[in-house]
Design a protein around this motif. Structure first.
Motif, PDB file in Angstrom:
ATOM      1  N   LEU A   1      -4.077  -9.843  -4.787  1.00  0.00           N
ATOM      2  CA  LEU A   1      -4.323  -8.970  -5.839  1.00  0.00           C
ATOM      3  C   LEU A   1      -3.276  -8.092  -6.120  1.00  0.00           C
ATOM      4  O   LEU A   1      -3.512  -6.952  -6.809  1.00  0.00           O
ATOM      5  CB  LEU A   1      -5.691  -8.114  -5.293  1.00  0.00           C
ATOM      6  CG  LEU A   1      -6.945  -9.143  -5.218  1.00  0.00           C
ATOM      7  CD1 LEU A   1      -8.188  -8.300  -4.719  1.00  0.00           C
ATOM      8  CD2 LEU A   1      -7.333  -9.606  -6.312  1.00  0.00           C
ATOM      9  N   GLU A   2      -2.229  -8.113  -5.341  1.00  0.00           N
ATOM     10  CA  GLU A   2      -0.859  -7.328  -5.604  1.00  0.00           C
ATOM     11  C   GLU A   2      -1.262  -5.735  -5.460  1.00  0.00           C
ATOM     12  O   GLU A   2      -0.997  -4.927  -6.154  1.00  0.00           O
ATOM     13  CB  GLU A   2      -0.569  -7.562  -7.042  1.00  0.00           C
ATOM     14  CG  GLU A   2       0.002  -8.876  -7.348  1.00  0.00           C
ATOM     15  CD  GLU A   2       0.595  -8.827  -8.696  1.00  0.00           C
ATOM     16  OE1 GLU A   2       0.131  -8.036  -9.706  1.00  0.00           O
ATOM     17  OE2 GLU A   2       1.165 -10.104  -9.082  1.00  0.00           O
ATOM     18  N   VAL A   3      -1.959  -5.512  -4.130  1.00  0.00           N
ATOM     19  CA  VAL A   3      -1.972  -4.279  -3.928  1.00  0.00           C
ATOM     20  C   VAL A   3      -0.688  -3.642  -3.574  1.00  0.00           C
ATOM     21  O   VAL A   3       0.174  -4.311  -2.662  1.00  0.00           O
ATOM     22  CB  VAL A   3      -3.125  -4.014  -2.338  1.00  0.00           C
ATOM     23  CG1 VAL A   3      -3.140  -2.720  -2.012  1.00  0.00           C
ATOM     24  CG2 VAL A   3      -4.267  -4.702  -2.696  1.00  0.00           C
ATOM     25  N   PRO A   4      -0.200  -2.520  -3.882  1.00  0.00           N
ATOM     26  CA  PRO A   4       1.072  -2.062  -3.678  1.00  0.00           C
ATOM     27  C   PRO A   4       1.276  -2.152  -1.985  1.00  0.00           C
ATOM     28  O   PRO A   4       0.508  -1.776  -1.164  1.00  0.00           O
ATOM     29  CB  PRO A   4       0.966  -0.561  -3.922  1.00  0.00           C
ATOM     30  CG  PRO A   4      -0.239  -0.541  -5.036  1.00  0.00           C
ATOM     31  CD  PRO A   4      -1.073  -1.683  -4.591  1.00  0.00           C
ATOM     32  N   VAL A   5       2.559  -2.591  -1.775  1.00  0.00           N
ATOM     33  CA  VAL A   5       2.917  -2.909  -0.307  1.00  0.00           C
ATOM     34  C   VAL A   5       2.990  -1.536   0.368  1.00  0.00           C
ATOM     35  O   VAL A   5       2.250  -1.395   1.691  1.00  0.00           O
ATOM     36  CB  VAL A   5       4.256  -3.516  -0.083  1.00  0.00           C
ATOM     37  CG1 VAL A   5       5.440  -2.666  -0.848  1.00  0.00           C
ATOM     38  CG2 VAL A   5       4.435  -4.003   1.187  1.00  0.00           C
ATOM     39  N   ARG A   6       3.217  -0.374  -0.028  1.00  0.00           N
ATOM     40  CA  ARG A   6       3.063   0.801   0.730  1.00  0.00           C
ATOM     41  C   ARG A   6       1.640   1.274   1.009  1.00  0.00           C
ATOM     42  O   ARG A   6       1.539   1.705   2.102  1.00  0.00           O
ATOM     43  CB  ARG A   6       4.025   1.851  -0.160  1.00  0.00           C
ATOM     44  CG  ARG A   6       5.186   1.660   0.001  1.00  0.00           C
ATOM     45  CD  ARG A   6       6.097   3.145  -0.803  1.00  0.00           C
ATOM     46  NE  ARG A   6       7.483   2.776  -0.647  1.00  0.00           N
ATOM     47  CZ  ARG A   6       8.561   3.835  -1.156  1.00  0.00           C
ATOM     48  NH1 ARG A   6       7.741   5.021  -2.034  1.00  0.00           N
ATOM     49  NH2 ARG A   6       9.675   3.627  -1.054  1.00  0.00           N
ATOM     50  N   THR A   7       0.917   0.929   0.130  1.00  0.00           N
ATOM     51  CA  THR A   7      -0.558   1.390   0.078  1.00  0.00           C
ATOM     52  C   THR A   7      -1.125   0.670   1.220  1.00  0.00           C
ATOM     53  O   THR A   7      -1.788   0.971   2.074  1.00  0.00           O
ATOM     54  CB  THR A   7      -1.514   1.288  -1.175  1.00  0.00           C
ATOM     55  OG1 THR A   7      -0.985   2.082  -2.125  1.00  0.00           O
ATOM     56  CG2 THR A   7      -2.891   1.506  -0.893  1.00  0.00           C
ATOM     57  N   PHE A   8      -0.901  -0.812   1.077  1.00  0.00           N
ATOM     58  CA  PHE A   8      -1.501  -1.554   2.006  1.00  0.00           C
ATOM     59  C   PHE A   8      -0.987  -1.458   3.590  1.00  0.00           C
ATOM     60  O   PHE A   8      -1.720  -1.335   4.425  1.00  0.00           O
ATOM     61  CB  PHE A   8      -1.232  -3.175   1.639  1.00  0.00           C
ATOM     62  CG  PHE A   8      -1.693  -4.006   2.781  1.00  0.00           C
ATOM     63  CD1 PHE A   8      -2.921  -4.537   2.555  1.00  0.00           C
ATOM     64  CD2 PHE A   8      -0.635  -4.715   3.575  1.00  0.00           C
ATOM     65  CE1 PHE A   8      -3.175  -5.386   3.756  1.00  0.00           C
ATOM     66  CE2 PHE A   8      -1.139  -5.634   4.488  1.00  0.00           C
ATOM     67  CZ  PHE A   8      -2.639  -6.083   4.601  1.00  0.00           C
ATOM     68  N   THR A   9       0.391  -1.195   3.598  1.00  0.00           N
ATOM     69  CA  THR A   9       0.926  -1.025   4.911  1.00  0.00           C
ATOM     70  C   THR A   9       0.002   0.317   5.672  1.00  0.00           C
ATOM     71  O   THR A   9      -0.035   0.185   6.675  1.00  0.00           O
ATOM     72  CB  THR A   9       2.421  -0.882   4.824  1.00  0.00           C
ATOM     73  OG1 THR A   9       2.889  -2.032   4.233  1.00  0.00           O
ATOM     74  CG2 THR A   9       3.041  -0.697   6.086  1.00  0.00           C
ATOM     75  N   PHE A  10       0.310   1.275   4.652  1.00  0.00           N
ATOM     76  CA  PHE A  10      -0.311   2.575   5.460  1.00  0.00           C
ATOM     77  C   PHE A  10      -1.707   2.620   6.083  1.00  0.00           C
ATOM     78  O   PHE A  10      -2.020   2.789   7.170  1.00  0.00           O
ATOM     79  CB  PHE A  10      -0.260   3.721   4.444  1.00  0.00           C
ATOM     80  CG  PHE A  10      -0.963   4.888   4.859  1.00  0.00           C
ATOM     81  CD1 PHE A  10      -0.433   5.865   5.483  1.00  0.00           C
ATOM     82  CD2 PHE A  10      -2.176   5.363   4.618  1.00  0.00           C
ATOM     83  CE1 PHE A  10      -0.852   6.917   5.989  1.00  0.00           C
ATOM     84  CE2 PHE A  10      -2.751   6.310   4.902  1.00  0.00           C
ATOM     85  CZ  PHE A  10      -2.113   7.542   5.847  1.00  0.00           C
ATOM     86  N   TRP A  11      -2.651   1.746   5.020  1.00  0.00           N
ATOM     87  CA  TRP A  11      -3.921   1.823   5.464  1.00  0.00           C
ATOM     88  C   TRP A  11      -4.133   0.583   6.605  1.00  0.00           C
ATOM     89  O   TRP A  11      -5.051   0.674   7.440  1.00  0.00           O
ATOM     90  CB  TRP A  11      -4.898   1.403   4.247  1.00  0.00           C
ATOM     91  CG  TRP A  11      -5.074   2.800   3.412  1.00  0.00           C
ATOM     92  CD1 TRP A  11      -4.360   2.812   2.241  1.00  0.00           C
ATOM     93  CD2 TRP A  11      -5.726   3.854   3.709  1.00  0.00           C
ATOM     94  NE1 TRP A  11      -4.611   4.299   1.683  1.00  0.00           N
ATOM     95  CE2 TRP A  11      -5.474   4.850   2.526  1.00  0.00           C
ATOM     96  CE3 TRP A  11      -6.389   4.329   4.670  1.00  0.00           C
ATOM     97  CZ2 TRP A  11      -6.100   5.884   2.435  1.00  0.00           C
ATOM     98  CZ3 TRP A  11      -6.781   5.583   4.695  1.00  0.00           C
ATOM     99  CH2 TRP A  11      -6.666   6.307   3.520  1.00  0.00           C
TER     100      TRP A  11
END
Length: 231
Positions: free
Chosen positions: A151-161
């Motif tokens: 779904l192309e969740v932003p990599v920075r957003t995914f990594t943080f959470w």
């Protein structure tokens, strides 16, 4: 020259990958990292016992609490973090590169249902809450990571959470086992019921979501029938 210890082939064959105690007896802290990496990063690992493995590892960190290998928190917690966090990140990369056909390839109904639930959770709670909550739901925590990549969740957003959720989940379950083993004498006597309770508790979110989905489907069906009856 002494090399790393190796397990006899008979021991390897006797390991039950679905049993947390068997895995920990055979592989120790290293087994925690490998199992969590497979469960959270590779779709083939959806059946592995992540919750019970972490809980049992916490129990085994309490000296004399139960029979089995003596583990240590300074070994278990880093191993759990490495497996859970690295696995999720690899799962995301696999999803980003493999696309949706990767998730649709498996014919297992439980895995496909996990994909559906992961999509619903992402849509309902947004990226942050969904990624954290998924850690506590078996199967969903396996498929949400590659799905986030699809779904192309932003990599920075995914990594943080995923780092936040993975840390809370892995360290929290280990410490729950350690805390119980430290306060309840002869915990070994109650191990099977406790592990069973952990498994049941981990499945409760899935059962509730299934019930909610069925109720929603029935309500939608009634609405359609009611709308069709109108002239």
């Amino acid at each position: 020259m002494g090399g790393p210890p190796t397990l006899p082939s008979s021991t390897l064959l006797a390991v039950n990958v679905l049993d947390a105690s068997s895995l920990l007896s055979a592989f120790g802290a290293l087994g925690i990292a490998v199992v969590l990496f497979a469960e959270t990063g590779l779709l083939v690992g959806f059946f592995l016992p992540g919750d019970s493995l972490l809980f049992t590892a916490g129990l085994l960190c309490v000296p004399g609490a139960m029979s089995g290998p003596q583990l240590h928190l300074w070994q278990v917690i880093p191993a759990a973090l490495v497996g859970a966090l690295a696995g999720a990140q690899v799962g995301y990369v696999i999803g980003a590169r493999g696309g949706r056909p990767l998730l649709q390839r498996s014919k297992r109904r439980s895995l496909q249902h996990g994909v559906e639930r992961a999509e619903e959770i992402l849509a309902k709670y947004g990226y942050g809450k969904a990624i954290v909550l998924a850690r506590f739901i078996p199967v969903v925590r396996t498929v949400l990571n590659p799905l986030a990549g699809v779904l192309e969740v932003p990599v920075r957003t995914f990594t943080f959470w995923q780092v936040l959720g993975g840390t809370i989940w892995s360290v929290g379950v280990v410490m729950a086992g350690y805390g119980l083993g430290s306060t309840v004498p002869s915990i070994d006597t109650y191990l099977l019921p406790i592990i069973g309770l952990v498994v049941v508790v981990s499945v409760i979110p899935i059962a509730l979501e299934l019930l909610r989905a069925r109720k929603a489907a029935r309500a939608e069906g009634h609405d359609r029938q009611g709308g069709g009856d109108k002239r």
